[in-house]
Structure formats: C-alpha cells, structure tokens
Design a protein around this motif. Sequence first.
Motif, PDB file in Angstrom:
ATOM      1  N   TYR A  25       0.843  -1.206   0.000  1.00  0.00           N
ATOM      2  CA  TYR A  25       0.000   0.000   0.000  1.00  0.00           C
ATOM      3  C   TYR A  25       0.876   1.253   0.000  1.00  0.00           C
ATOM      4  N   VAL A  26       1.856   1.296   0.891  1.00  0.00           N
ATOM      5  CA  VAL A  26       2.728   2.468   0.994  1.00  0.00           C
ATOM      6  C   VAL A  26       3.466   2.687  -0.332  1.00  0.00           C
ATOM      7  N   THR A  27       3.914   1.598  -0.961  1.00  0.00           N
ATOM      8  CA  THR A  27       4.616   1.700  -2.242  1.00  0.00           C
ATOM      9  C   THR A  27       3.724   2.339  -3.309  1.00  0.00           C
ATOM     10  N   THR A  28       2.458   1.955  -3.320  1.00  0.00           N
ATOM     11  CA  THR A  28       1.540   2.506  -4.333  1.00  0.00           C
ATOM     12  C   THR A  28       1.230   3.976  -4.091  1.00  0.00           C
ATOM     13  N   GLN A  29       1.467   4.452  -2.887  1.00  0.00           N
ATOM     14  CA  GLN A  29       1.195   5.857  -2.554  1.00  0.00           C
ATOM     15  C   GLN A  29       2.336   6.788  -2.956  1.00  0.00           C
ATOM     16  N   SER A  30       3.462   6.215  -3.356  1.00  0.00           N
ATOM     17  CA  SER A  30       4.641   6.998  -3.763  1.00  0.00           C
ATOM     18  C   SER A  30       5.036   8.033  -2.713  1.00  0.00           C
ATOM     19  N   VAL A  31       5.080   7.589  -1.466  1.00  0.00           N
ATOM     20  CA  VAL A  31       5.476   8.463  -0.362  1.00  0.00           C
ATOM     21  C   VAL A  31       6.991   8.654  -0.406  1.00  0.00           C
ATOM     22  N   PRO A  32       7.464   9.895  -0.439  1.00  0.00           N
ATOM     23  CA  PRO A  32       8.919  10.106  -0.457  1.00  0.00           C
ATOM     24  C   PRO A  32       9.548   9.643   0.858  1.00  0.00           C
ATOM     25  N   TYR A  39      12.103   9.892   3.898  1.00  0.00           N
ATOM     26  CA  TYR A  39      12.867  10.869   4.670  1.00  0.00           C
ATOM     27  C   TYR A  39      14.216  10.242   5.010  1.00  0.00           C
ATOM     28  N   THR A  40      15.303  10.963   4.792  1.00  0.00           N
ATOM     29  CA  THR A  40      16.628  10.459   5.138  1.00  0.00           C
ATOM     30  C   THR A  40      16.911  10.787   6.593  1.00  0.00           C
ATOM     31  N   TYR A  90       1.650   7.138   9.377  1.00  0.00           N
ATOM     32  CA  TYR A  90       2.812   6.449   8.834  1.00  0.00           C
ATOM     33  C   TYR A  90       3.633   7.410   8.002  1.00  0.00           C
ATOM     34  N   THR A  91       4.887   7.070   7.844  1.00  0.00           N
ATOM     35  CA  THR A  91       5.785   7.766   6.946  1.00  0.00           C
ATOM     36  C   THR A  91       6.814   6.753   6.479  1.00  0.00           C
ATOM     37  N   VAL A  92       7.687   7.170   5.604  1.00  0.00           N
ATOM     38  CA  VAL A  92       8.759   6.302   5.133  1.00  0.00           C
ATOM     39  C   VAL A  92      10.079   6.952   5.537  1.00  0.00           C
ATOM     40  N   VAL A  93      10.906   6.182   6.227  1.00  0.00           N
ATOM     41  CA  VAL A  93      12.194   6.669   6.701  1.00  0.00           C
ATOM     42  C   VAL A  93      13.269   5.715   6.185  1.00  0.00           C
ATOM     43  N   ASN A  94      14.241   6.253   5.483  1.00  0.00           N
ATOM     44  CA  ASN A  94      15.313   5.438   4.894  1.00  0.00           C
ATOM     45  C   ASN A  94      14.738   4.257   4.117  1.00  0.00           C
ATOM     46  N   ASP A  95      13.711   4.538   3.326  1.00  0.00           N
ATOM     47  CA  ASP A  95      13.030   3.549   2.472  1.00  0.00           C
ATOM     48  C   ASP A  95      12.296   2.461   3.251  1.00  0.00           C
ATOM     49  N   THR A  96      11.992   2.705   4.513  1.00  0.00           N
ATOM     50  CA  THR A  96      11.284   1.741   5.354  1.00  0.00           C
ATOM     51  C   THR A  96      10.034   2.391   5.928  1.00  0.00           C
ATOM     52  N   PRO A  97       8.846   1.791   5.692  1.00  0.00           N
ATOM     53  CA  PRO A  97       7.628   2.341   6.304  1.00  0.00           C
ATOM     54  C   PRO A  97       7.673   2.193   7.834  1.00  0.00           C
ATOM     55  N   VAL A  98       7.201   3.215   8.514  1.00  0.00           N
ATOM     56  CA  VAL A  98       7.135   3.191   9.975  1.00  0.00           C
ATOM     57  C   VAL A  98       5.804   3.773  10.439  1.00  0.00           C
ATOM     58  N   LEU A  99       5.321   3.275  11.582  1.00  0.00           N
ATOM     59  CA  LEU A  99       4.168   3.880  12.247  1.00  0.00           C
ATOM     60  C   LEU A  99       4.701   4.841  13.290  1.00  0.00           C
ATOM     61  N   VAL A 100       4.032   5.984  13.415  1.00  0.00           N
ATOM     62  CA  VAL A 100       4.506   7.026  14.313  1.00  0.00           C
ATOM     63  C   VAL A 100       3.355   7.523  15.177  1.00  0.00           C
ATOM     64  N   ILE A 118       8.616   6.678  16.750  1.00  0.00           N
ATOM     65  CA  ILE A 118       8.339   5.485  15.949  1.00  0.00           C
ATOM     66  C   ILE A 118       7.824   4.383  16.874  1.00  0.00           C
ATOM     67  N   VAL A 119       6.639   3.840  16.567  1.00  0.00           N
ATOM     68  CA  VAL A 119       6.067   2.778  17.394  1.00  0.00           C
ATOM     69  C   VAL A 119       6.144   1.411  16.718  1.00  0.00           C
ATOM     70  N   GLN A 120       6.384   1.399  15.396  1.00  0.00           N
ATOM     71  CA  GLN A 120       6.542   0.120  14.686  1.00  0.00           C
ATOM     72  C   GLN A 120       7.295   0.369  13.394  1.00  0.00           C
ATOM     73  N   VAL A 121       8.262  -0.510  13.136  1.00  0.00           N
ATOM     74  CA  VAL A 121       9.002  -0.502  11.889  1.00  0.00           C
ATOM     75  C   VAL A 121       8.449  -1.638  11.050  1.00  0.00           C
ATOM     76  N   ILE A 122       7.995  -1.347   9.830  1.00  0.00           N
ATOM     77  CA  ILE A 122       7.380  -2.356   8.970  1.00  0.00           C
ATOM     78  C   ILE A 122       8.439  -2.876   8.000  1.00  0.00           C
ATOM     79  N   ARG A 123       8.979  -4.038   8.307  1.00  0.00           N
ATOM     80  CA  ARG A 123      10.029  -4.641   7.461  1.00  0.00           C
ATOM     81  C   ARG A 123       9.441  -5.757   6.639  1.00  0.00           C
TER      82      ARG A 123
END
Length: 135
Positions: A71-78, A80-81, A113-123, A130-135
């Motif tokens: 889902y996150v991939t389809t949203q094209s969320v940039p 964050y480094t 959610y956001t994407v950090v270093n190409d990894t979705p995370v819940l915040v 960050i409360v969950q890292v989605i790997r």
Amino acid sequence: MYKKILVTSALLATLAPAAAFAQSGGAAAGAATGAVGGAIVGGPVGAAVGGVTGAIVGGIADQQKPEFRQYVTTQSVPSYTYKEEVRVGAVLPESGVVYHEVPAQYNVKGYRYTVVNDTPVLVEPSTRKIVQVIR
C-alpha cells in the motif's frame, strides 16, 4: 495489601518480555499482553481496558505487514533520510517529515505512517516517536 502489590509487581515483571514481543507479534499479541496485564492490576475491567490498549500498541499485525508495505509503495510516499538508526522508540525531527493517515483496514487508529530510509514506519503523531518498523 502489601502482598497483593508484591504479587502484582512480580507478575508484571514476568510479563515484560511478552510486552516486548508485542512489537513483533502485532495487534493480537499486544491485545493479549495488555489483557493479561490489565487483569492482574484491575481484574475484569482492567483486562478489557488492557486488551484494547495492548491492541493499539501492537501496531499492524504481522500478516498485514506485506499488504501495508505494498500500500505504501503505491502511494509513492517520499522517503525521509534519517541519520540515526530506524528503530522503535526513535523520535523523528519536528520538521521535514510528512505523515500520512493509516487506512482503517489496518486497525491502528491514532497513528500515522511515513517512510524513513526507504522503510515504512508507524509514528505516534504527538511525540513523533516510531512505534513500529514495517520490514
């Protein structure tokens, strides 16, 4: 009274590893851990409240993680480094990070959610933690 507090403390200390497992076990594990902890402290009402709170803390269930990543991939969320390790408990900066609503189907009301270093995370929005890292 002192004995009850001592027993409760001992049982909660025993549950600490299970609470840590709730991060990887998703909402179901979080709900179970919360219900047990709540029952120890507050009886049946505590079990109900603890179960609901545990489910929230549990994050996205393991079986939904691949679907959520897609889902996150389809949203094209940039992405964050972030110069620090992307981990549970890390606090993201006040500016520069864009947060998005999590669809209701993932049952994590109140988080973003956001994407950090190409990894979705819940915040948790109010703390930016960050409360969950989605790997």
